[in-house]
Design an enzyme around this catalytic site. Structure first.
Site, mmCIF file in Angstrom:
data_model
loop_
_atom_site.group_PDB
_atom_site.id
_atom_site.type_symbol
_atom_site.label_atom_id
_atom_site.label_comp_id
_atom_site.label_asym_id
_atom_site.label_seq_id
_atom_site.Cartn_x
_atom_site.Cartn_y
_atom_site.Cartn_z
ATOM 1 N N HIS A 64 1.079 5.465 -38.557
ATOM 2 C CA HIS A 64 0.668 6.877 -38.545
ATOM 3 C C HIS A 64 1.533 7.687 -37.585
ATOM 4 C CE1 HIS A 64 -2.670 6.033 -41.163
ATOM 5 N NE2 HIS A 64 -3.039 5.039 -40.368
ATOM 6 N N ARG A 82 0.822 -1.213 0.000
ATOM 7 C CA ARG A 82 0.000 0.000 0.000
ATOM 8 C C ARG A 82 0.858 1.264 0.000
ATOM 9 N NH1 ARG A 82 -5.111 -0.817 1.004
ATOM 10 N NH2 ARG A 82 -5.377 1.358 1.566
ATOM 11 N N GLY A 89 -5.505 8.114 3.757
ATOM 12 C CA GLY A 89 -6.575 8.840 3.080
ATOM 13 C C GLY A 89 -6.127 10.254 2.789
ATOM 14 N N LYS A 130 -0.179 -0.430 -4.916
ATOM 15 C CA LYS A 130 -1.171 -1.372 -5.411
ATOM 16 C C LYS A 130 -2.566 -0.783 -5.388
ATOM 17 C CE LYS A 130 -2.394 -6.023 -5.804
ATOM 18 N NZ LYS A 130 -2.154 -5.972 -7.255
ATOM 19 N N LYS A 185 2.601 -4.309 -18.120
ATOM 20 C CA LYS A 185 3.378 -5.210 -17.257
ATOM 21 C C LYS A 185 4.870 -4.954 -17.462
ATOM 22 C CE LYS A 185 1.087 -6.126 -15.002
ATOM 23 N NZ LYS A 185 -0.268 -5.866 -14.762
ATOM 24 N N GLU A 205 -2.106 -4.613 -21.949
ATOM 25 C CA GLU A 205 -1.728 -5.181 -20.660
ATOM 26 C C GLU A 205 -0.271 -5.659 -20.683
ATOM 27 O OE1 GLU A 205 -2.848 -4.928 -17.864
ATOM 28 O OE2 GLU A 205 -2.145 -6.600 -16.649
HETATM 29 C C1 G6P Z 1 -2.828 0.472 -9.515
HETATM 30 C C2 G6P Z 1 -2.210 -0.892 -9.684
HETATM 31 C C3 G6P Z 1 -2.714 -1.533 -10.977
HETATM 32 C C4 G6P Z 1 -4.227 -1.595 -10.963
HETATM 33 C C5 G6P Z 1 -4.834 -0.203 -10.774
HETATM 34 C C6 G6P Z 1 -6.323 -0.278 -10.508
HETATM 35 O O1 G6P Z 1 -2.296 1.361 -10.451
HETATM 36 O O2 G6P Z 1 -0.801 -0.797 -9.717
HETATM 37 O O3 G6P Z 1 -2.193 -2.858 -11.073
HETATM 38 O O4 G6P Z 1 -4.675 -2.147 -12.183
HETATM 39 O O5 G6P Z 1 -4.254 0.441 -9.627
HETATM 40 O O6 G6P Z 1 -6.512 -0.904 -9.283
HETATM 41 P P1 G6P Z 1 -7.840 -1.660 -8.861
HETATM 42 O O7 G6P Z 1 -7.590 -2.098 -7.446
HETATM 43 O O8 G6P Z 1 -8.939 -0.656 -8.960
HETATM 44 O O9 G6P Z 1 -8.034 -2.795 -9.803
#
Ligand code: G6P
Length: 622
Positions: A518, A27, A113, A617, A499, A495
């Site tokens: 383009h 987090r 928050g 995350k 990654k 995706e």
């Molecule tokens: C962050 C993570 C991503 C994720 C995105 C949305 O940027 O690093 O991996 O796809 O948030 O997160 P969520 O929890 O809403 O899927």
């Protein structure tokens, strides 16, 4: 966006708090801190910048901090730099330093928050003689609680509820008061917070894995509610300060599930957990050979009534939306719009009851996705959340919830949650197609069989990982990588590119293959890697032509394609083959080699795979 923990009980608090923070590091990980009280003694605050191990080293793994009651925090900076001064906990006193050491203050707290009106509140507190040492909104909240506590000579719960009425924004707060040794007070609005209980102990945390080692009995504290924790007892209060009762939930999943289980990184473990994540998610949606979405509140009548679907999400979840758009439109002939949640509010999209707004989110806490959900509800749309974290804010606020059963995902770069979301949306598409009459009963059964076959096919793709490991060692020094494809292959390219860039820090872009010429093709030079996703039979040849255009300008080519005759075999330098499946669902297979490629490239570059720089995350800020 941060993680908070709290413990009060019979054991030494600091090691338990550090252990909990370790599991919350996803987090945020730019600084961390603890405040621990030893009986009636003043709280002692210790902070460290950088990753959590710095704090652990500073406190001898927590052993040098005596006391059985404490709170902790791992930070992802929003207000103010990631410095020692801005690290939590924060204190109410007018101290000169950063609030570290033994603190005289009446209130000490941690916060996850954002307090939106912190500027205005800070002005008020400055007028009342408070001095501020940090740039954080948290220090403002802690001082505001202290202000009410003293001004009205009220108890902690009332001082907190008064503060809650006054602040705007989101918070999960944990506070200790000098006059209340052995107790922790917590409050929540729009940021995740759970409370755990055990014999002679109580815990709080931003997420369940932080305390699962100690207890499985958990309360999901609601918005605008307050908790009072003491060893073996937890009380809850509403905004009026009246005591309320909350249901106790027993967590059934295992703490082991949140550990690395023998893999070098969480990401690799989670990549390997995809067959199970997909199987479990489909298992909850397919009963006796039929798709049943009623547990998510989605009846056939609702599906029949829909004239449009709007999907909104962030990051990889948005990529799931792009893939689902192709599948739903092709299969069920229902128009689908996909909007970035962060942009959703800036469009005046017409909404009505027969428009379903689907919010996809692993965490269920992403601030932009939550804001989009609230707006959609306000405008009168029917809303469905596709969420992984049970009890999360988005799950609670949507009209309907479809839970993906990916289990806890720890690596910042999502893999298994993405795959679980993808099949959940596929199942929705198939059911909608049946209800709308765009597939026959026979096609419906075939599609379900194909869906059920996906987990085993993912396992087969995983068996090819050594080749990807080898190839990634060749590209570890690349400067730019381009991922291209058409249709669903474009969705997967998005995706694959994310990654790659998020964990290897190699610049990469995803392009709809036809768009490359383009402008972007001017970036192709000798040895630029171009990865073509080639699974949609109608479009393979065209994408191969686009790859050939790149090759003639010096590009090095990789292809991901399905088993069988592959027309590009001679021109593509490295090819990954995936098993055949219905082409609507092939994304679930094609994404896996791209995840592995990103993973191994990051490992080859010696980077911190699970915690890439600058990312978190769960992004609970807009
Ligand atoms: C962050 C993570 C991503 C994720 C995105 C949305 O940027 O690093 O991996 O796809 O948030 O997160 P969520 O929890 O809403 O899927």
């Amino acid at each position: 966006m941060c993680g908070i923990v709290g413990y009060t009980g019979e054991n030494q608090a600091a090691p338990i708090l550090l252990d909990g923070l370790k599991r919350l590091e996803y987090r945020g990980y730019d600084s961390a801190g603890l405040a621990v009280r030893d009986g009636d003694a003043l709280a002692e605050v210790v902070k460290a910048t950088g990753k959590l191990y710095h704090l652990a080293d500073k406190t001898d793994q927590g052993r040098s901090l005596p006391g059985n009651c404490g709170i902790g925090h791992t930070r992802w900076a929003t207000h103010g730099d990631p410095s020692l001064i801005n690290a939590h906990p924060h204190v109410s006193g007018n101290c000169s330093g950063s609030g570290s050491g033994k603190v005289e203050s009446d209130v000490v707290g941690v916060h996850n928050g954002i307090i939106e009106n912190y500027g205005e509140l800070k002005e008020k507190l400055l007028r009342h003689g408070y001095l501020f040492y940090s740039d954080t909104d948290t220090e403002v909240v802690v001082k505001l609680v202290d202000y009410y506590y003293k001004k009205y000579k009220i108890g902690p719960v009332d001082a907190i509820t008064r503060t809650m009425v006054r602040v705007r924004g989101s918070y999960a707060l944990a506070l200790m008061f000098k006059d209340h040794p052995g107790e922790i007070f917590a409050a929540r609005k729009d940021s995740p917070l759970i409370i755990g209980t055990a014999e002679n102990a109580a815990f709080l945390a931003s997420d369940v894995p932080a305390i699962l080692k100690y207890t499985r009995s958990v309360y999901y504290i609601g918005n605008l509610q307050v908790a009072r924790l003491s060893p073996g007892s937890v009380k809850f209060y509403d905004l009026n300060g009246d005591e309320i009762t909350l249901p106790l939930t027993e967590i059934t999943w295992d703490a082991e599930a949140a550990e690395k289980g023998g893999y070098e990184h969480f990401m690799l473990k989670e990549i390997h957990e995809q067959p199970a994540a997909v199987r479990d998610t489909l298992g909850s949606l397919i009963k006796d050979g039929k798709i049943d979405l009623t547990a998510a509140g989605i009846t056939d009548d609702i599906l029949l009534s829909l004239s449009q679907i709007i999907i909104t999400a962030c990051g990889s979840a948005w990529h799931v939306g792009i893939a689902a758009q192709y599948v739903i439109e092709d299969m069920a002939k229902v128009p689908v719009r996909v909007e970035l949640a962060s942009e959703f509010r800036y469009r005046s999209l017409p909404m009505s009851k027969n428009i379903l707004v689907i919010v996809i989110s692993q965490s269920g806490e992403t601030a932009d996705s939550l804001a989009a959900l609230r707006l959609a509800k306000e405008k009168g749309a029917e809303t469905l959340a596709v969420v992984n974290v049970v009890g999360s804010t988005i799950a609670r606020e949507a009209d309907h919830v479809l839970y993906t059963l990916a289990g806890p995902e720890i690596a910042v770069a999502t893999t298994k949650a993405y795959s679980a979301q993808l099949v959940a949306l596929d199942a929705l598409a198939v059911q909608m197609a049946l209800v709308k009459g765009t597939v026959s009963a026979e096609q419906y059964s075939h599609l379900i069989e194909e869906l059920i076959g996906i987990p085993d096919k993912i396992t087969r793709v995983l068996e090819d990982k050594e080749r990807l490991q080898w190839f990634s060692s060749k590209i570890a020094n690349a400067h730019d990588i381009f991922f291209i494809g058409r249709g669903l292959d474009y969705a997967i390219s998005l995706e694959g590119s994310l990654k790659m860039k998020e964990i290897s820090y190699i610049h990469s872009e995803a392009y709809a293959a036809g768009e490359l010429k383009h402008g972007t093709i001017s970036l192709i030079e000798k040895n630029t890697l171009v990865i073509g996703v080639l699974t949609q039979s109608q479009m393979i040849e065209k994408t191969i032509s686009n790859m050939a255009e790149c090759k003639s300008r010096g590009a090095y080519l990789m292809g991901v394609t399905t088993n069988g005759n592959f027309a590009g075999e001679d021109s593509v330098n490295f090819t990954v083959y995936i098993p055949r499946t219905d082409e609507h669902f092939v994304s679930s297979l094609a994404v896996v080699p791209l995840q592995l490629l990103g993973y191994y490239t990051s490992v080859n570059r010696g980077l911190d795979v699970d915690k890439p720089r600058n990312l978190a995350k769960s992004v609970t800020v807009e």
